[in-house]
Scaffold this active site. Structure first.
Site, PDB file in Angstrom:
ATOM      1  N   GLY A  23       1.188  -1.243  -0.038  1.00  0.00           N
ATOM      2  CA  GLY A  23       0.523  -0.247   0.097  1.00  0.00           C
ATOM      3  C   GLY A  23       1.029   1.342   0.073  1.00  0.00           C
ATOM      4  O   GLY A  23       1.854   1.236   0.714  1.00  0.00           O
ATOM      5  N   TYR A  24       0.071   1.855  -0.662  1.00  0.00           N
ATOM      6  CA  TYR A  24       1.134   3.560  -1.307  1.00  0.00           C
ATOM      7  C   TYR A  24       0.561   4.797  -1.298  1.00  0.00           C
ATOM      8  O   TYR A  24       1.455   5.398  -0.633  1.00  0.00           O
ATOM      9  CB  TYR A  24       2.382   3.270  -1.678  1.00  0.00           C
ATOM     10  CG  TYR A  24       1.740   2.875  -4.199  1.00  0.00           C
ATOM     11  CD1 TYR A  24       1.122   4.354  -4.474  1.00  0.00           C
ATOM     12  CD2 TYR A  24       1.409   1.479  -4.269  1.00  0.00           C
ATOM     13  CE1 TYR A  24       0.012   3.544  -5.489  1.00  0.00           C
ATOM     14  CE2 TYR A  24       0.750   1.418  -5.451  1.00  0.00           C
ATOM     15  CZ  TYR A  24      -0.026   2.864  -5.863  1.00  0.00           C
ATOM     16  OH  TYR A  24      -1.185   2.835  -7.461  1.00  0.00           O
ATOM     17  N   GLY A  25      -0.511   4.512  -0.923  1.00  0.00           N
ATOM     18  CA  GLY A  25      -1.937   5.370  -0.746  1.00  0.00           C
ATOM     19  C   GLY A  25      -2.606   5.610  -0.385  1.00  0.00           C
ATOM     20  O   GLY A  25      -2.378   5.316   1.459  1.00  0.00           O
ATOM     21  N   SER A  26      -3.852   5.221  -0.280  1.00  0.00           N
ATOM     22  CA  SER A  26      -4.553   5.895   1.186  1.00  0.00           C
ATOM     23  C   SER A  26      -4.726   3.845   1.126  1.00  0.00           C
ATOM     24  O   SER A  26      -5.131   3.914   2.737  1.00  0.00           O
ATOM     25  CB  SER A  26      -6.375   5.506   0.340  1.00  0.00           C
ATOM     26  OG  SER A  26      -6.490   4.899  -0.558  1.00  0.00           O
ATOM     27  N   GLU A  46      -9.816  -0.667  -6.480  1.00  0.00           N
ATOM     28  CA  GLU A  46      -8.783  -0.175  -7.562  1.00  0.00           C
ATOM     29  C   GLU A  46      -8.887  -0.248  -8.545  1.00  0.00           C
ATOM     30  O   GLU A  46      -7.820  -1.098  -9.576  1.00  0.00           O
ATOM     31  CB  GLU A  46      -7.102  -1.261  -6.783  1.00  0.00           C
ATOM     32  CG  GLU A  46      -7.146  -1.508  -5.569  1.00  0.00           C
ATOM     33  CD  GLU A  46      -7.200  -0.012  -5.246  1.00  0.00           C
ATOM     34  OE1 GLU A  46      -5.556   1.584  -5.361  1.00  0.00           O
ATOM     35  OE2 GLU A  46      -7.920   0.359  -3.608  1.00  0.00           O
TER      36      GLU A  46
END
Length: 219
Positions: free
Chosen positions: A7-10, A87
């Protein structure tokens, strides 16, 4: 089989699925960008939001959280179904090496799944591509959708990266520019448009009183 998802965003602050372990760390060769359109969460088809994706860049490092789902095939299937719905704007799933905080020589986990978007505005309808900072900030400051405001997504990401002690300078710069847009907008709401004021009361021309004229103060 064990499922690992990066996970790199929300997903950093709101994974939304059942997992068994999470690890702070990074992947290499990718940078975080706000070049992906979101039309169903933080934006609409008419006014798309800008959200995060990854784009390849030599020497880049992207910090985030790796989540492990290790509860059998059914649990992994449920996690994947949830992630693919959430996603849906990402058209690629890639496999990367994940490095633990403090160890950049040997990957802690290999074969970690990452959702990314093809950086091709022709072949990928959700890819917006880069834009001037001011234009991106205006779009993020004004876009909203069923899940909430685009700006809240950006500010939440800024805070989440601060919480894991790995701030992203590009995110801070973009968030500061959005705050400037919002500040200017609030100032306009308070002061109103910059238009010269005109009196709404007609002018009354008074004639001088003749000498000796008596004026009744009760009128």
């Amino acid at each position: 089989m064990v499922l690992w998802v990066f996970g790199y965003g929300s997903l950093i602050w709101n994974p939304g699925f059942d997992f068994d372990e999470k690890i702070l760390g990074f992947i290499t060769g990718y940078k975080r960008t706000f070049n992906l359109a979101c039309i169903d969460h933080r934006g609409t088809p008419k006014d798309p939001a800008r959200t995060c994706t990854l784009e390849s860049e030599e020497g880049a490092i992207c910090w985030g959280i790796a989540y492990c789902v290790n509860g059998g095939p059914e649990k992994e299937r449920e996690a994947m179904q949830y992630l693919e719905r959430r996603e849906c704007e990402y058209d690629q799933k890639i496999s990367v090496d994940f490095y633990k905080d403090g160890n950049s020589l040997e990957p802690s986990v290999t074969g970690v799944l990452v959702f990314v978007s093809t950086p091709d505005p022709v072949g990928n309808k959700y890819y917006l591509g880069p834009a001037p900072l001011e234009d991106m900030a205006m779009q993020i400051a004004t876009a909203s959708g069923p899940t909430g405001n685009n700006r809240d997504y950006l500010f939440s990401m800024e805070k989440a990266l601060s919480n894991i002690s790995h701030e992203d300078d590009s995110i801070i710069e973009l968030a500061d520019e959005v705050r400037k847009v919002l500040s200017r907008s609030n100032e306009k709401k308070i002061t109103g448009p910059d238009i010269p004021l005109k009196s709404q009361t007609p002018l009354v021309h008074l004639s001088p009183l003749l000498e000796g004229t008596v004026v009744d103060s009760r009128c």
